[in-house]
Design an enzyme around this catalytic site. Sequence first.
Site, PDB file in Angstrom:
ATOM      1  N   VAL A  51     174.526 105.890 -17.206  1.00 12.58           N
ATOM      2  CA  VAL A  51     174.351 104.680 -16.411  1.00 12.58           C
ATOM      3  C   VAL A  51     174.717 103.468 -17.249  1.00 12.58           C
ATOM      4  CG1 VAL A  51     172.750 103.316 -15.016  1.00 12.58           C
ATOM      5  CG2 VAL A  51     172.509 105.806 -15.104  1.00 12.58           C
ATOM      6  N   ASP A  73     162.741 116.592  -6.086  1.00 12.55           N
ATOM      7  CA  ASP A  73     162.564 116.311  -7.515  1.00 12.55           C
ATOM      8  C   ASP A  73     161.665 115.082  -7.687  1.00 12.55           C
ATOM      9  OD1 ASP A  73     162.887 116.933 -10.195  1.00 12.55           O
ATOM     10  OD2 ASP A  73     164.727 115.746 -10.433  1.00 12.55           O
TER      11      ASP A  73
END
Length: 351
Positions: free
Chosen positions: A63, A173
């Site tokens: 990122v 998740d």
Amino acid sequence: MICPRCHRAYTDLSYGFCPEDGARLVQTLSAAPPAKPTRQFGAVLEDRYVIQGFIGAGGMSRVYLAADSRTKEQVAVKILNHSFAVDRGQRERFLRELEVAAEIGHPNIIKVLDAGERKDGAPFIVLELLTGESLGALLRREGMMSEAVALPLIRQAASALSAAHAAGVIHRDVKPDNMFLVRSQAGPRVLKMMDFGFAKLRSGPATAAGIVLGTVPYMAPEQALADPVDGRTDVYALGVTMFRMLTGQLPFSSPDDVLVVAQHACAEAPRLSAIRPGVDPRIEALVATALRKLPRNRFDSMQSLLEDVERILGVRSGEPIGAPLGKSPDLYEPVSPAAREALKFLRRQLP
């Protein structure tokens, strides 16, 4: 003065500590997004997004902080690692976050603004830039949270997941590292659910039989055994998250993932009050119901869990309803033949 823990602002300068959680108040919170130098500095994606720094990396992606040359705003760009970009299934899973965000559009789910492809073929998605930290980072630093701080965050997470379920999306998740706490000087911090890459979509292809996706310490028995999952699977994972927030530890932990799976499938979770004496019994019942082994013994939906959280907070009338223990004892019942064999093996791993 501002609380660095819950981000509430106080105009009364006589306060030295936050009345809600006891943290020492500070005058300002840093608004600068965390970014490190990177060799990608100055790279331009799709003739629009200019890389300015490195924010962090996960198992599949990296990122970056970037500037949008059209809007002049800073954004976060998540780029799939090249080793995964050549795999069609991994590419589809990576881009699923864009599909999920477009379908749901909830204030507690991170906004996905755009998507594209780098010149080397690696796909990327553009996300709103969030300033703050993940719930996981906060818990690793502080250990546990007060009920007053935890419950509003649980409410926001449940609200986001309820909206996702209503749109036919199961996260699969749910964990503190996938919940980001946005800094705000106008009031308490805002929680944003992230990383829907493992999400199961109503309109999308099913996961191949026998493939398990998720994070072991937060997996419901049906998910760990590759049985069918639904919204109650996320309810269980949120139950584990609540347990972690309120006690400073996981209900089941071991260096051996097989043992952790066996405990989730076969062992009763500890009661909150055994670790945190004096906890509100309504909160203890909430967590215990979410952590039941048999899906039909849990809350029947994330919306039901959300409504009970709101009743505890007093923003919805009445007392928490909970969920009836439809079948006792609360033992997981495998669906597939493979899951039945796996459960027999797991039972043998327990002392």
